[in-house]
Scaffold this active site. Structure first.
Site, PDB file in Angstrom:
ATOM      1  N   LYS A  85      -3.563 -22.637  27.944  1.00 59.77           N
ATOM      2  CA  LYS A  85      -3.931 -21.847  27.120  1.00 59.77           C
ATOM      3  C   LYS A  85      -3.455 -22.460  25.975  1.00 59.77           C
ATOM      4  O   LYS A  85      -2.458 -21.980  25.310  1.00 59.77           O
ATOM      5  CB  LYS A  85      -2.330 -20.924  27.585  1.00 59.77           C
ATOM      6  N   SER A  86      -4.088 -23.963  26.029  1.00 58.37           N
ATOM      7  CA  SER A  86      -3.533 -24.105  24.372  1.00 58.37           C
ATOM      8  C   SER A  86      -4.512 -24.456  23.801  1.00 58.37           C
ATOM      9  O   SER A  86      -4.497 -25.287  23.104  1.00 58.37           O
ATOM     10  CB  SER A  86      -3.882 -26.022  25.144  1.00 58.37           C
ATOM     11  N   THR A 132      -8.599 -23.879  24.970  1.00 64.45           N
ATOM     12  CA  THR A 132      -9.486 -24.101  26.119  1.00 64.45           C
ATOM     13  C   THR A 132     -11.218 -23.204  25.097  1.00 64.45           C
ATOM     14  O   THR A 132     -11.782 -23.532  24.214  1.00 64.45           O
ATOM     15  CB  THR A 132      -9.357 -23.746  26.893  1.00 64.45           C
ATOM     16  N   TRP A 141     -17.441 -19.672  29.528  1.00 67.23           N
ATOM     17  CA  TRP A 141     -17.661 -20.281  30.846  1.00 67.23           C
ATOM     18  C   TRP A 141     -19.264 -21.197  31.711  1.00 67.23           C
ATOM     19  O   TRP A 141     -19.085 -21.878  31.765  1.00 67.23           O
ATOM     20  CB  TRP A 141     -17.471 -19.277  31.884  1.00 67.23           C
ATOM     21  N   HIS A 182      -9.334 -28.703  32.587  1.00 69.43           N
ATOM     22  CA  HIS A 182      -8.410 -28.581  32.473  1.00 69.43           C
ATOM     23  C   HIS A 182      -7.148 -30.470  33.750  1.00 69.43           C
ATOM     24  O   HIS A 182      -6.172 -30.521  33.726  1.00 69.43           O
ATOM     25  CB  HIS A 182      -7.300 -28.115  33.180  1.00 69.43           C
ATOM     26  N   ARG A 192      -1.492 -27.818  22.088  1.00 64.55           N
ATOM     27  CA  ARG A 192      -0.092 -26.993  22.012  1.00 64.55           C
ATOM     28  C   ARG A 192       1.249 -27.467  21.649  1.00 64.55           C
ATOM     29  O   ARG A 192       1.713 -26.925  23.341  1.00 64.55           O
ATOM     30  CB  ARG A 192      -0.468 -25.585  22.600  1.00 64.55           C
ATOM     31  N   SER A 225       2.277 -17.935  26.205  1.00 68.90           N
ATOM     32  CA  SER A 225       0.824 -16.713  26.598  1.00 68.90           C
ATOM     33  C   SER A 225       1.121 -17.519  28.089  1.00 68.90           C
ATOM     34  O   SER A 225      -0.293 -16.107  28.802  1.00 68.90           O
ATOM     35  CB  SER A 225      -0.120 -18.531  25.884  1.00 68.90           C
ATOM     36  N   TYR A 272      -3.425 -27.564  19.131  1.00 70.36           N
ATOM     37  CA  TYR A 272      -4.082 -25.739  18.128  1.00 70.36           C
ATOM     38  C   TYR A 272      -3.811 -25.553  16.947  1.00 70.36           C
ATOM     39  O   TYR A 272      -3.867 -24.925  16.344  1.00 70.36           O
ATOM     40  CB  TYR A 272      -3.390 -24.994  19.633  1.00 70.36           C
ATOM     41  N   PHE A 316      -9.766 -15.729  14.619  1.00 68.28           N
ATOM     42  CA  PHE A 316      -9.354 -15.406  15.790  1.00 68.28           C
ATOM     43  C   PHE A 316     -10.323 -13.700  16.172  1.00 68.28           C
ATOM     44  O   PHE A 316     -10.356 -12.961  17.187  1.00 68.28           O
ATOM     45  CB  PHE A 316      -7.706 -15.405  15.653  1.00 68.28           C
ATOM     46  N   GLY A 369      -2.996 -15.072  19.192  1.00 66.63           N
ATOM     47  CA  GLY A 369      -4.041 -15.945  17.791  1.00 66.63           C
ATOM     48  C   GLY A 369      -3.028 -16.647  17.237  1.00 66.63           C
ATOM     49  O   GLY A 369      -3.214 -17.304  16.053  1.00 66.63           O
TER      50      GLY A 369
HETATM   51  P1  A3P Z   1      -2.296 -16.405  22.698  1.00 65.92           P
HETATM   52  O1  A3P Z   1      -1.479 -15.394  24.030  1.00 65.92           O
HETATM   53  O2  A3P Z   1      -0.936 -17.141  22.271  1.00 65.92           O
HETATM   54  O3  A3P Z   1      -2.233 -15.919  21.908  1.00 65.92           O
HETATM   55  P2  A3P Z   1      -7.283 -21.052  26.105  1.00 65.92           P
HETATM   56  O4  A3P Z   1      -7.781 -20.739  25.887  1.00 65.92           O
HETATM   57  O5  A3P Z   1      -6.655 -22.059  26.808  1.00 65.92           O
HETATM   58  O6  A3P Z   1      -6.534 -20.281  27.414  1.00 65.92           O
HETATM   59  O7  A3P Z   1      -5.566 -20.088  25.396  1.00 65.92           O
HETATM   60  C1  A3P Z   1      -5.777 -19.116  25.117  1.00 65.92           C
HETATM   61  C2  A3P Z   1      -4.856 -18.972  23.811  1.00 65.92           C
HETATM   62  O8  A3P Z   1      -5.752 -19.604  22.929  1.00 65.92           O
HETATM   63  C3  A3P Z   1      -4.696 -17.509  23.554  1.00 65.92           C
HETATM   64  O9  A3P Z   1      -3.313 -17.994  23.404  1.00 65.92           O
HETATM   65  C4  A3P Z   1      -5.435 -17.225  22.468  1.00 65.92           C
HETATM   66  O10 A3P Z   1      -4.898 -16.140  21.324  1.00 65.92           O
HETATM   67  C5  A3P Z   1      -5.904 -18.554  21.639  1.00 65.92           C
HETATM   68  N1  A3P Z   1      -6.513 -18.562  20.892  1.00 65.92           N
HETATM   69  C6  A3P Z   1      -8.391 -18.282  21.704  1.00 65.92           C
HETATM   70  N2  A3P Z   1      -8.669 -18.150  20.437  1.00 65.92           N
HETATM   71  C7  A3P Z   1      -8.245 -17.803  19.276  1.00 65.92           C
HETATM   72  C8  A3P Z   1      -8.882 -18.804  18.236  1.00 65.92           C
HETATM   73  N3  A3P Z   1     -10.282 -18.402  17.875  1.00 65.92           N
HETATM   74  N4  A3P Z   1      -7.252 -18.409  16.581  1.00 65.92           N
HETATM   75  C9  A3P Z   1      -6.118 -18.722  17.629  1.00 65.92           C
HETATM   76  N5  A3P Z   1      -6.130 -18.686  18.857  1.00 65.92           N
HETATM   77  C10 A3P Z   1      -6.691 -18.465  19.194  1.00 65.92           C
END
Ligand code: A3P
Length: 288
Positions: A45-46, A48, A73, A100, A122, A130, A185, A221, A251
């Site tokens: 959730k940072s 990826t 993936w 991870h 993040r 998240s 992030y 986003f 995001g």
């Molecule tokens: P939120 O749940 O805070 O919106 P991961 O890919 O490591 O699982 O992380 C997912 C998080 O990254 C989610 O956060 C997602 O919305 C955010 N994210 C992915 N792409 C993004 C982008 N282009 N801009 C901003 N946030 C993004």
């Protein structure tokens, strides 16, 4: 469903069985890292999915074909997950690979290689938010309970890939020298173009201003939310229910302010500070 049905335990870490198996972890351990592989390492959730969107075009001269036609993936696979053995050996070099895993669990060939690493961190408060929403929508994870309950679980590391603090500390290992670039992030959110410039310099690569603009535009986003290859809409609703919470949820940086009570904020900050004591690691959000 019991936790033992949901998670594999790997060196003490909980890994969701939906994408991890004994075989995938064996592949991970025996993987032969190439010197020109580029790793993007994150705690879940940072950001990826974001790095999976921007790294392949930075490595291939700005060509967006892979991000428009290949799911994230398979485009930049997780080394420890079940898709890795299926797709990695066929990926053209230089390969973008995500993980991870904490530093000390990386495969032995990684330590002998010159492969570079981009570590994306993040604000753990936003990671918690998240992850909390992710637990609500991902059918393969347990119900998170209340936000307060889930924050206790997070702080004690009883979530996938363990404690956030252990993860960030593990990757500060000095042995990596100039093989690793640390980004956040929050920096990507503030100025993606600037961060991409830093990544290119780190990788010793160049892109035309026009190609860089295209990658930046693709990595917004809103545009990622529209990209079927990155918004997880290819995953069946029985596995991830985006009606409960979309994978690309908000995001933004700082959504924690909408979730944390002042008491929880004080407690969370104190536990993280205690865990980070003596590490000399400073993050931009520590000053907030
Ligand atoms: P939120 O749940 O805070 O919106 P991961 O890919 O490591 O699982 O992380 C997912 C998080 O990254 C989610 O956060 C997602 O919305 C955010 N994210 C992915 N792409 C993004 C982008 N282009 N801009 C901003 N946030 C993004």
């Amino acid at each position: 469903m019991a936790d033992s049905d949901r998670y594999l335990v790997y060196h003490g870490l909980l890994l969701p069985k939906v994408v991890h198996s004994e075989e995938s972890l064996e592949y991970f351990q025996n993987f032969q890292v190439k010197d020109d592989d580029v790793f993007a390492v994150t705690y879940p959730k940072s950001g990826t999915t974001w790095i999976q969107e921007i790294l392949p075009p930075l490595l291939n001269g700005g060509d967006l074909t892979s991000v428009e036609t290949i799911p994230n993936w398979d485009r930049a696979p997780w080394l420890e997950e079940t898709r890795a053995p299926v797709v990695l050996d066929k990926l053209p070099s230089p390969r973008a690979i995500v993980s991870h895993m904490p530093y000390h669990l990386m495969p032995s060939s990684f330590f002998k290689s010159k492969a570079k690493v981009i570590y994306v961190a993040r604000n753990p408060k936003d990671v918690l938010v998240s992850l909390y929403h992710f637990h609500k929508m991902a059918k393969f994870l347990e119900d998170p309970g209340t936000f307060e309950e889930f924050s206790d679980k997070f702080l004690s590391g009883k979530v996938m890939f363990g404690k956030w603090t252990d993860h960030v500390k593990s990757w500060r290992n000095r042995e990596l020298g100039d093989r690793i670039l640390y980004i956040t992030y929050e920096e990507m959110f503030q100025d993606l173009r600037e961060v991409l410039g830093r990544i290119l310099t780190f990788l010793g690569r160049e892109l035309s201003a026009e190609a860089l603009d295209r990658v930046v535009n693709h990595g917004t986003f809103q545009n990622m939310k529209r990209n079927k290859m990155s918004n997880y809409s290819l995953v069946p609703e029985t596995v991830m229910d985006s009606k409960k919470s979309p994978f690309l949820r908000k995001g933004i940086a700082g959504d924690w302010k909408n979730h944390f009570s002042p008491e929880l904020d004080a407690k969370f900050t104190a536990v993280i500070q205690e865990d980070m004591k003596g590490s000399n690691i400073r993050f931009p959000w520590d000053e907030e």
